[in-house]
Design an enzyme around this catalytic site. Structure first.
Site, PDB file in Angstrom:
ATOM      1  N   GLY A  32      -5.973   0.096  17.651  1.00 50.51           N
ATOM      2  CA  GLY A  32      -5.065   0.034  16.512  1.00 50.51           C
ATOM      3  C   GLY A  32      -5.209   1.214  15.570  1.00 50.51           C
ATOM      4  O   GLY A  32      -6.137   2.026  15.672  1.00 50.51           O
ATOM      5  N   GLY A  33      -4.273   1.275  14.618  1.00 53.26           N
ATOM      6  CA  GLY A  33      -4.229   2.400  13.684  1.00 53.26           C
ATOM      7  C   GLY A  33      -5.450   2.502  12.812  1.00 53.26           C
ATOM      8  O   GLY A  33      -5.954   3.602  12.558  1.00 53.26           O
ATOM      9  N   TYR A  95     -10.301 -18.933   4.403  1.00 54.50           N
ATOM     10  CA  TYR A  95      -9.278 -18.176   5.127  1.00 54.50           C
ATOM     11  C   TYR A  95      -7.930 -18.893   5.141  1.00 54.50           C
ATOM     12  O   TYR A  95      -6.922 -18.355   4.669  1.00 54.50           O
ATOM     13  CB  TYR A  95      -9.754 -17.906   6.559  1.00 54.50           C
ATOM     14  CG  TYR A  95      -8.770 -17.088   7.353  1.00 54.50           C
ATOM     15  CD1 TYR A  95      -8.517 -15.765   7.006  1.00 54.50           C
ATOM     16  CD2 TYR A  95      -8.090 -17.637   8.430  1.00 54.50           C
ATOM     17  CE1 TYR A  95      -7.593 -15.007   7.722  1.00 54.50           C
ATOM     18  CE2 TYR A  95      -7.172 -16.888   9.151  1.00 54.50           C
ATOM     19  CZ  TYR A  95      -6.927 -15.571   8.785  1.00 54.50           C
ATOM     20  OH  TYR A  95      -6.010 -14.830   9.484  1.00 54.50           O
ATOM     21  N   LYS A 288       9.115 -12.187   6.422  1.00 57.29           N
ATOM     22  CA  LYS A 288       9.809 -11.202   7.265  1.00 57.29           C
ATOM     23  C   LYS A 288      11.333 -11.265   7.153  1.00 57.29           C
ATOM     24  O   LYS A 288      12.027 -10.391   7.681  1.00 57.29           O
ATOM     25  CB  LYS A 288       9.383 -11.365   8.721  1.00 57.29           C
ATOM     26  CG  LYS A 288       7.886 -11.184   8.946  1.00 57.29           C
ATOM     27  CD  LYS A 288       7.386  -9.833   8.481  1.00 57.29           C
ATOM     28  CE  LYS A 288       5.899  -9.642   8.743  1.00 57.29           C
ATOM     29  NZ  LYS A 288       5.409  -8.341   8.228  1.00 57.29           N
ATOM     30  N   ARG A 321       0.382 -18.632  13.518  1.00 51.05           N
ATOM     31  CA  ARG A 321       0.158 -19.804  12.662  1.00 51.05           C
ATOM     32  C   ARG A 321       1.207 -20.902  12.870  1.00 51.05           C
ATOM     33  O   ARG A 321       1.576 -21.599  11.921  1.00 51.05           O
ATOM     34  CB  ARG A 321       0.134 -19.389  11.193  1.00 51.05           C
ATOM     35  CG  ARG A 321      -0.864 -18.308  10.837  1.00 51.05           C
ATOM     36  CD  ARG A 321      -0.942 -18.096   9.343  1.00 51.05           C
ATOM     37  NE  ARG A 321      -1.720 -19.152   8.702  1.00 51.05           N
ATOM     38  CZ  ARG A 321      -1.626 -19.457   7.413  1.00 51.05           C
ATOM     39  NH1 ARG A 321      -0.751 -18.843   6.650  1.00 51.05           N
ATOM     40  NH2 ARG A 321      -2.376 -20.406   6.889  1.00 51.05           N
ATOM     41  N   VAL A 387       6.012  -1.056  11.728  1.00 47.62           N
ATOM     42  CA  VAL A 387       6.966  -1.105  12.839  1.00 47.62           C
ATOM     43  C   VAL A 387       8.016  -0.013  12.689  1.00 47.62           C
ATOM     44  O   VAL A 387       8.360   0.694  13.644  1.00 47.62           O
ATOM     45  CB  VAL A 387       7.624  -2.499  12.930  1.00 47.62           C
ATOM     46  CG1 VAL A 387       8.808  -2.480  13.888  1.00 47.62           C
ATOM     47  CG2 VAL A 387       6.603  -3.532  13.378  1.00 47.62           C
ATOM     48  N   GLU A 390       6.519   3.291  13.565  1.00 45.77           N
ATOM     49  CA  GLU A 390       6.319   3.418  15.012  1.00 45.77           C
ATOM     50  C   GLU A 390       7.632   3.733  15.711  1.00 45.77           C
ATOM     51  O   GLU A 390       7.674   4.571  16.620  1.00 45.77           O
ATOM     52  CB  GLU A 390       5.727   2.110  15.550  1.00 45.77           C
ATOM     53  CG  GLU A 390       4.310   1.832  15.083  1.00 45.77           C
ATOM     54  CD  GLU A 390       3.824   0.443  15.441  1.00 45.77           C
ATOM     55  OE1 GLU A 390       2.674   0.113  15.120  1.00 45.77           O
ATOM     56  OE2 GLU A 390       4.611  -0.321  16.048  1.00 45.77           O
ATOM     57  N   ASP A 504     -11.118   5.583 -38.134  1.00 47.99           N
ATOM     58  CA  ASP A 504     -11.343   4.159 -38.362  1.00 47.99           C
ATOM     59  C   ASP A 504     -12.848   3.888 -38.256  1.00 47.99           C
ATOM     60  O   ASP A 504     -13.608   4.741 -37.765  1.00 47.99           O
ATOM     61  CB  ASP A 504     -10.554   3.373 -37.312  1.00 47.99           C
ATOM     62  CG  ASP A 504     -10.870   1.897 -37.320  1.00 47.99           C
ATOM     63  OD1 ASP A 504     -10.906   1.314 -38.416  1.00 47.99           O
ATOM     64  OD2 ASP A 504     -11.097   1.324 -36.236  1.00 47.99           O
ATOM     65  N   ASP A 506     -14.727   0.207 -37.522  1.00 45.07           N
ATOM     66  CA  ASP A 506     -15.130  -0.745 -36.484  1.00 45.07           C
ATOM     67  C   ASP A 506     -14.457  -0.418 -35.152  1.00 45.07           C
ATOM     68  O   ASP A 506     -13.235  -0.293 -35.068  1.00 45.07           O
ATOM     69  CB  ASP A 506     -14.759  -2.168 -36.905  1.00 45.07           C
ATOM     70  CG  ASP A 506     -15.604  -2.666 -38.053  1.00 45.07           C
ATOM     71  OD1 ASP A 506     -16.777  -2.981 -37.826  1.00 45.07           O
ATOM     72  OD2 ASP A 506     -15.085  -2.715 -39.180  1.00 45.07           O
TER      73      ASP A 506
END
Length: 734
Positions: A32-33, A95, A288, A321, A387, A390, A504, A506
Site C-alpha cells: 500500500g501507499g 475500535y 461515500k 462492516r 481512488v 489512482e 498591561d 496581570d
C-alpha cells in the site's frame, strides 16, 4: 534536515498479513501507499534497509490468536512488527465503539449516527495506554515516532509525558470537522482528544481547511495561543500543517500498461460492448454517497434517452462492516436502487448498471481505471480519497474524465476534474452528460494538468514534506514565541527619538495567579524597566488600584494608570482622578455579585475606588464560565444611574463607569508628545481599547490566545520579559 536513528510507525493496523507456511507463520507486508511512503521516508532519514539495527518498527493492533506465535515471525527484511494485544472487551469498546461509532460518523458530519457512550471512551483510553506500553519499551534516543489516525488521538500526549525528549509526529487521515461538530463531544472528551494530539511536535492533516478547523477548536477548547502554523504550549510548541497524502504515481502509471491489465481491460470492454463506461469503486460506508450517485445517474438516464444502450455504469462496492445495522441498511438501499434503475431502463441487451459487491484485485482495478471513460467519485465527505488519484495516475493515454465531489479532500488539488456537489443529483447528471460529450482534446488538457500535479506531489513527497516539517519545530526552537518581526522592531526602538511603551500588568508583566494580591513582576523585569524608563516614556496601564501599582513599581520613573483609566500618575507627580462619576450604582452591582459568590465557593468580590469585580479563578464548579457570561449579560441589560462598562476578563467580571478606559487614557498620553515609536502590550479584553485607539503604525501586541485588534502576538507572559530583555540589551550596548 533533521536525522533520526530509527523510524517507529504507530497505527491501529499492522500493514502485514500472516501466512501459514511449512516452516510456521510468515510475515507478508502489503504494498500500500503508506508502506511505500514509509520506506521512502526511511531512506531519506539515512536508514539502510539491509541493516537489522535500522529496520523500520511498526506498532499496531493484532488479534489475540497471534500471541502464541514466535517473535521472529513478526520480522522481515524491512520491518519489525510489534503487535499490540488487548482484552477483547476493551478492543470492542475502543475500535467498534468510540472509534467507529463516534469519531468516524461525527468527524464525517453524520451526527445522527454517533453514539456517545462513556464506557467506550474508557475503553479508548485503555487501548491507547496499551499502545503506550508497547512504545515505551521500544523508544530509544534519536527515534522518530510517527503516530497515525483517529484511533490514537490520546497517544501523542501519553508518549510526551512518559518520554519528554521523544520526537513525535501525528497524522490525521480523516476529515477534521468544524468546531460546531467538536462541541457535540462532552467537554472532558474534547479536551482530552485535543490535548492528546498536541503531544506531538508536528501534526499533519490532508487539507488547509482541516488545519483551520483544528486550530479553531484548539483556540476555543483549550485557549492556547496560535502563531502562524505553531500552537504554543507551556513546555513545547507544535507545528500544524496540511500534507495532502498521495499515491505512488509511477506504480499506477506503469501498471496500467502491463500485459495482464491490458488483457483484463479488453475482456471487460468486450463483455460490456457499450460505447462508454462509467466506473466507481468504494468501500461500503455511509460517507461515500453511493445512493445519491445512483440517483444522479438515474436522473441522467431520464433526461438523456439518446444515451440509452450507449453507456454502462460499472459500480463496485467493497464489503465493509456489513454485520452492522447501518451498513446493512445502506447495502439494501444500494441494491434496491440498482434493481429499480435496471428495471426502469434496462433492455434484454443492455444493463444500465453492472453492480458487484466484492473486492477487486489490483489487476482488475487497473483494468477498470484504464477502460472507463468516466470515473465517478462522489463521496459525501472524505478526508482525501485516493481512488481519484489512482485513476488519474493510471491514464497514461491522457484520456478519461474525472467527476469528483467537492467534499473530498482531493478536490482542492484537482480543480481540472468536474467538481460537483454529491447531494445535488441534477449536478451529477449534468456532469455525466458533460463528461460523456467531452472532446478528446479537452480530456487531454485536463488530464495532463492533473497528472503533472500528482507526479510532482506523490506519496514520497508527502512523507518527505512531513519529515522536513520537523526542521521548523526542532531546528528553530526559540525562547521568544512571537510573530513580531524582532529585528525591525528592535532597530525601530533603538533608532527612535521619542519612545512610548504601554504595558498591561496581570498576564503581561506578571503571571496570572489565583489571588491577585500575590501577583508580582520579577526583579529582573523591574531592573529592565529602570533602564528603559531613563530614555523612554514607560506606562503601566492596568485594572489594579492605585496603592498596588505605586507599591509594586516604587522608585521607577514611569506613568501609572489605575482602574482601567480612572486614575493617572505621571512620574514624580501625585495621582489625578480622571473619573468623577457618582458611585451610587455599586450597591446594586455588589448585591448581584454576592448571589454568585454564594453559589460558587472559592470566588470572591474585589472592590476598588471606582470599580467592582467578581473573581472566579479558584472556583471549581463546571458551570462557572456559563455563570460569568450570564452575570455579565444581566449586568449589561440592567439600567443604572450612569453608563457602566461590564468587562469579561480572564476569570473575572468587572464593572466600572464607561467614561474612561485604557484606550482613552492611552490616546491622551500619545497626544502629549511627538512619538516616533509606540508599543502597546496586553493580554486581556480591556487592552483591546488601547489597540484600537493607537495609531495604525504602532506596534500593538496581544499576549496569549484569542481574537484581537493587535497587529502582533506574543505567545506567553514569559515572552514579554524576553522581549523586554532584548530591548534592554540594545540600550545597554548603545
Amino acid at each position: 534536515m533533521n536525522t533520526f536513528n530509527r523510524l517507529l510507525i504507530v497505527s491501529y493496523r499492522l500493514p502485514f498479513t500472516f501466512q501459514q507456511t511449512n516452516d510456521g507463520v510468515e510475515l507478508v507486508q502489503n504494498s500500500g501507499g503508506l508502506v511505500s511512503a514509509v520506506l521512502s521516508m526511511a531512506e531519506r532519514m539515512g536508514q539502510k534497509q539491509d541493516s537489522t539495527a535500522t529496520k523500520i518498527h511498526w506498532v499496531g493492533h493484532a488479534d489475540s490468536s497471534l500471541q502464541t506465535i514466535e517473535s521472529s515471525a513478526f520480522e522481515n527484511d524491512t520491518f519489525v512488527a510489534h503487535p499490540v494485544f488487548m482484552d477483547e472487551a476493551i478492543h470492542k469498546g475502543f475500535y467498534e465503539g468510540f472509534s467507529n461509532d463516534l469519531i468516524w460518523p461525527l468527524f464525517h458530519y453524520f451526527t445522527s449516527y454517533a453514539s456517545f457512550r462513556e464506557a467506550d471512551f474508557d475503553s479508548y483510553q485503555q487501548a491507547n495506554t496499551r499502545f503506550l506500553e508497547e512504545l515505551t519499551a521500544l523508544i530509544e534516543p534519536g527515534d522518530l515516532v510517527w503516530i497515525h489516525d483517529f484511533q490514537l488521538m490520546l497517544l501523542p500526549d501519553m508518549v510526551r509525558k512518559a518520554i519528554p525528549t521523544a520526537t513525535i509526529g501525528y497524522f490525521f487521515h480523516i476529515p477534521f470537522p468544524t468546531y460546531e461538530i467538536i462541541k457535540l463531544l462532552p467537554r472532558t472528551w474534547r479536551q482530552a482528544l485535543l490535548n492528546g494530539v498536541l503531544g506531538a511536535d508536528v501534526i499533519g492533516f490532508h487539507t488547509a481547511d482541516y488545519v483551520q478547523h483544528f486550530m479553531q477548536s484548539v483556540s476555543d477548547v483549550l485557549s492556547l495561543p496560535i502563531i502562524g502554523p505553531r500552537i504554543i504550549l507551556p513546555d513545547h510548541s507544535v507545528v500544524v500543517n496540511d500534507f495532502p497524502i498521495s499515491i505512488d504515481f509511477t506504480k499506477f502509471n506503469s501498471s496500467g500498461q502491463e500485459a495482464a491489465v491490458l488483457a483484463v481491460k479488453e475482456q471487460y470492454q468486450t463483455l460490456l460492448q457499450q460505447d462508454k463506461i462509467i466506473f466507481s469503486v468504494d468501500r461500503l460506508d455511509y460517507t461515500k454517497g453511493i445512493t445519491y450517485r445512483l440517483q444522479g445517474y438515474e436522473r441522467f438516464l431520464s433526461q438523456n434517452p439518446d444515451w440509452h444502450d450507449k453507456v454502462t455504469f460499472v459500480m463496485t462496492v467493497v464489503p465493509s462492516r456489513d454485520q452492522i445495522g447501518h451498513y446493512q441498511e445502506i447495502k439494501r438501499e444500494i441494491e434496491e436502487t440498482v434493481g429499480r434503475i435496471n428495471g426502469l431502463f434496462g433492455t434484454i441487451g443492455w444493463r444500465p448498471i453492472v453492480y458487484s459487491y466484492a473486492s477487486l484485485t489490483f489487476t482488475e482495478l487497473l483494468a477498470l481505471y484504464t477502460a472507463c471513460d468516466i470515473a465517478l467519485i462522489t463521496p459525501i465527505r472524505d478526508g482525501m480519497n485516493l481512488v481519484c488519484k489512482e485513476f488519474v495516475a493510471s491514464r497514461q493515454d491522457q484520456r478519461g474524465v474525472l467527476i469528483l465531489s467537492e467534499l473530498a479532500g482531493a478536490a482542492q488539488e484537482l480543480p481540472d476534474a468536474l467538481i460537483i456537489n454529491p447531494t445535488d443529483t441534477q449536478e451529477v447528471a449534468d456532469a455525466i452528460k458533460q463528461g460523456l460529450a467531452m472532446s478528446p482534446e479537452e480530456q487531454e488538457q485536463r488530464m495532463v494538468r492533473m497528472r503533472m500535479h500528482l507526479q510532482n506531489h506523490n506519496v514520497f513527497r508527502w512523507s518527505n514534506d512531513f519529515l522536513r516539517a520537523f526542521d521548523n519545530v526542532l531546528g528553530n526552537q526559540t525562547d521568544l514565541e512571537t510573530d513580531l518581526p524582532i529585528q525591525p522592531f528592535i532597530s525601530a526602538f533603538n533608532e527612535a527619538r521619542q519612545r512610548l511603551l504601554l504595558f498591561d500588568f496581570d498576564g503581561t508583566l506578571a503571571p496570572l495567579v489565583n489571588d491577585p494580591a500575590d501577583a508580582r513582576p520579577s526583579d529582573a523585569l523591574k531592573d529592565i524597566f529602570m533602564t528603559i524608563a531613563e530614555s523612554s516614556d514607560l506606562v503601566v496601564i492596568s485594572g489594579r488600584d492605585r496603592a498596588f501599582l505605586e507599591k509594586t513599581f516604587a522608585g521607577i520613573p514611569l506613568y501609572l494608570v489605575a482602574e482601567h483609566g480612572a486614575f493617572l500618575k505621571k512620574p514624580d507627580q501625585p495621582w489625578e482622578r480622571l473619573d468623577l462619576s457618582d458611585s451610587d450604582w455599586v450597591d446594586s452591582v455588589r448585591a448581584l455579585m454576592n448571589e454568585v459568590v454564594e453559589r460558587f465557593p472559592g470566588s470572591f468580590i474585589e472592590e476598588k475606588e471606582t470599580a467592582i469585580a467578581w473573581h472566579y479563578r479558584t472556583a471549581e464548579a463546571d458551570d462557572v464560565e456559563g455563570q460569568a457570561v450570564e452575570l455579565a449579560t444581566h449586568l449589561r441589560g440592567t439600567a443604572f444611574s450612569i453608563p457602566l462598562t461590564v468587562i469579561q476578563g480572564s476569570k473575572v467580571v468587572e464593572v466600572k463607569p464607561a467614561q474612561h478606559s485604557k484606550g482613552t487614557v492611552a490616546l491622551n498620553i500619545v497626544g502629549q508628545a511627538s512619538y516616533d515609536f509606540i508599543v502597546s502590550v496586553g493580554d486581556d479584553t480591556t487592552d483591546e481599547d488601547m489597540f484600537r485607539q493607537l495609531p495604525n503604525w504602532a506596534y500593538t501586541v496581544k499576549v496569549g490566545s484569542g481574537l484581537s485588534f493587535a497587529r502582533y502576538r506574543l505567545a506567553r507572559q514569559q515572552d514579554v520579559e524576553t522581549l523586554l530583555q532584548r530591548m534592554n540589551d540594545v540600550l545597554v550596548d548603545a
